[in-house]
Scaffold this active site. Structure first.
Site, PDB file in Angstrom:
ATOM      1  N   ASP A   1     -59.715 -15.732  69.462  1.00 14.72           N
ATOM      2  CA  ASP A   1     -58.277 -15.999  69.436  1.00 14.72           C
ATOM      3  C   ASP A   1     -57.549 -14.694  69.735  1.00 14.72           C
ATOM      4  O   ASP A   1     -58.091 -13.606  69.514  1.00 14.72           O
ATOM      5  CB  ASP A   1     -57.851 -16.534  68.062  1.00 14.72           C
ATOM      6  CG  ASP A   1     -56.552 -17.318  68.107  1.00 14.72           C
ATOM      7  OD1 ASP A   1     -56.601 -18.566  68.027  1.00 14.72           O
ATOM      8  OD2 ASP A   1     -55.479 -16.692  68.253  1.00 14.72           O
TER       9      ASP A   1
ATOM     10  N   ASP B   1     -57.847 -12.147  74.456  1.00 13.39           N
ATOM     11  CA  ASP B   1     -56.793 -12.809  75.222  1.00 13.39           C
ATOM     12  C   ASP B   1     -57.480 -13.522  76.376  1.00 13.39           C
ATOM     13  O   ASP B   1     -58.016 -12.881  77.285  1.00 13.39           O
ATOM     14  CB  ASP B   1     -55.795 -11.767  75.735  1.00 13.39           C
ATOM     15  CG  ASP B   1     -54.681 -12.378  76.569  1.00 13.39           C
ATOM     16  OD1 ASP B   1     -54.746 -13.581  76.896  1.00 13.39           O
ATOM     17  OD2 ASP B   1     -53.730 -11.641  76.919  1.00 13.39           O
TER      18      ASP B   1
ATOM     19  N   TYR C   1     -46.257 -27.675  79.855  1.00 13.80           N
ATOM     20  CA  TYR C   1     -47.427 -27.970  79.027  1.00 13.80           C
ATOM     21  C   TYR C   1     -48.181 -29.176  79.578  1.00 13.80           C
ATOM     22  O   TYR C   1     -49.411 -29.153  79.706  1.00 13.80           O
ATOM     23  CB  TYR C   1     -46.980 -28.235  77.588  1.00 13.80           C
ATOM     24  CG  TYR C   1     -48.096 -28.617  76.654  1.00 13.80           C
ATOM     25  CD1 TYR C   1     -48.919 -27.642  76.101  1.00 13.80           C
ATOM     26  CD2 TYR C   1     -48.324 -29.942  76.306  1.00 13.80           C
ATOM     27  CE1 TYR C   1     -49.951 -27.981  75.237  1.00 13.80           C
ATOM     28  CE2 TYR C   1     -49.346 -30.288  75.439  1.00 13.80           C
ATOM     29  CZ  TYR C   1     -50.159 -29.308  74.899  1.00 13.80           C
ATOM     30  OH  TYR C   1     -51.178 -29.656  74.044  1.00 13.80           O
TER      31      TYR C   1
ATOM     32  N   LYS D   1     -52.052 -29.280  81.023  1.00 13.75           N
ATOM     33  CA  LYS D   1     -53.101 -30.113  80.439  1.00 13.75           C
ATOM     34  C   LYS D   1     -53.646 -31.116  81.444  1.00 13.75           C
ATOM     35  O   LYS D   1     -54.828 -31.498  81.376  1.00 13.75           O
ATOM     36  CB  LYS D   1     -52.576 -30.809  79.182  1.00 13.75           C
ATOM     37  CG  LYS D   1     -52.332 -29.855  78.023  1.00 13.75           C
ATOM     38  CD  LYS D   1     -53.609 -29.124  77.615  1.00 13.75           C
ATOM     39  CE  LYS D   1     -53.436 -28.295  76.358  1.00 13.75           C
ATOM     40  NZ  LYS D   1     -54.692 -27.649  75.924  1.00 13.75           N
TER      41      LYS D   1
ATOM     42  N   THR E   1     -50.409 -29.484  63.959  1.00  7.65           N
ATOM     43  CA  THR E   1     -51.100 -28.196  64.018  1.00  7.65           C
ATOM     44  C   THR E   1     -50.077 -27.072  64.004  1.00  7.65           C
ATOM     45  O   THR E   1     -48.879 -27.304  64.167  1.00  7.65           O
ATOM     46  CB  THR E   1     -51.940 -28.083  65.304  1.00  7.65           C
ATOM     47  OG1 THR E   1     -51.059 -27.894  66.417  1.00  7.65           O
ATOM     48  CG2 THR E   1     -52.791 -29.328  65.524  1.00  7.65           C
TER      49      THR E   1
END
Length: 259
Positions: free
Chosen positions: A49, A71, A166, A170, A201
């Protein structure tokens, strides 16, 4: 199936013991839930992460797990991290790619830099991580990859918690999974996509409880998803219980796609 072979489902509980599993986006959310599940089944888990302090805290809760701040938009560092993992712990046998960024900006409030940032993390980052895993899995003729996509990749953004950038990123992840599956199926490497619906989340930290309730009320199941819901599906896709599952996009969405 020969007489000495066991049904695939019998291998589920033992399929991860002592295997090296890398999870991106593992500081929280779906990534951490997947890492926790893999750890519980005996995998040697490496958590990746970009948020180093949070990653260290998350890894500390999983005895023996390793935290590696990375990264994923930096292809050289991703490759170096995977090389270091192979050298120290053994070749990567499972990859769960959950790292992503999300916003919910109306299109006219977005600029090119916004698009570049979202696509760089979500789509280019997916390429760098998947390529690094394939470099170790293909020569060994085995391994599993699960990339976390989104139902927004099918239905588009512009909704309550996902925007066009986004959604486009995806959709690209879904296409990447199909392409890799088609190209590498003969190598024994299995890649599939998890397609979550609205899931509670840390990516949605700015979403109010009222809005979450509205989202939940709009789902047939009546609630938002939980990271553990996604982890269970990731375990299945990664396990020997799914030996004939290649290039699929598994909806885990509380019926979101039924609307």
């Amino acid at each position: 199936m020969g007489s000495e072979e066991q049904p695939a489902w019998r291998a589920f509980s033992s399929g991860f013991a002592d295997r090296v599993a890398v999870v991106t986006g593992a500081a929280g959310g779906i990534g951490l839930a997947a890492a926790t599940a893999l750890h519980a089944y005996g995998a040697r888990v490496v958590l990746l992460d970009a948020n180093a302090p949070l990653l260290e805290r998350s890894a500390a809760a999983l005895p023996g797990a390793v935290a590696m701040p990375v990264d994923i938009t930096d292809s050289a560092r991703v490759a170096a991290a995977f090389d270091a993992i192979a050298e120290r712990y053994g070749p990567v046998e499972h990859l769960v790619h959950a790292a992503a960024v999300i916003t919910a900006l109306p299109l006219l409030e977005q600029d090119v830099e916004h698009w570049r940032r979202v696509l760089d993390v979500n789509l280019v980052g997916s390429f760098t991580v998947v390529r690094a895993a394939l470099a170790q899995m293909v020569p060994r003729r085995g391994g599993t990859i699960v990339a976390v996509a989104s139902d927004a990749g099918f239905r588009g953004g512009g909704g309550l918690i996902a925007d066009a950038a986004y959604a486009a990123s995806k959709a690209g992840v879904l296409s990447l999974v199909k392409s890799v599956a088609r190209e590498f199926a003969g190598t024994g490497v299995r890649i599939n996509a998890l397609v979550p619906g609205p899931t509670d989340t840390p990516l949605h930290q700015g979403v109010s409880d009222e809005l979450k309730q509205r989202i939940a009320a709009g789902l047939p199941v009546g609630r938002m998803g939980h990271p553990d819901d996604m982890a269970a599906a990731i375990l299945f896709l990664s396990s020997p219980a799914a030996p004939f599952v290649y290039g699929t996009a598994l909806d885990v969405d509380g019926g979101s796609m039924l609307r």
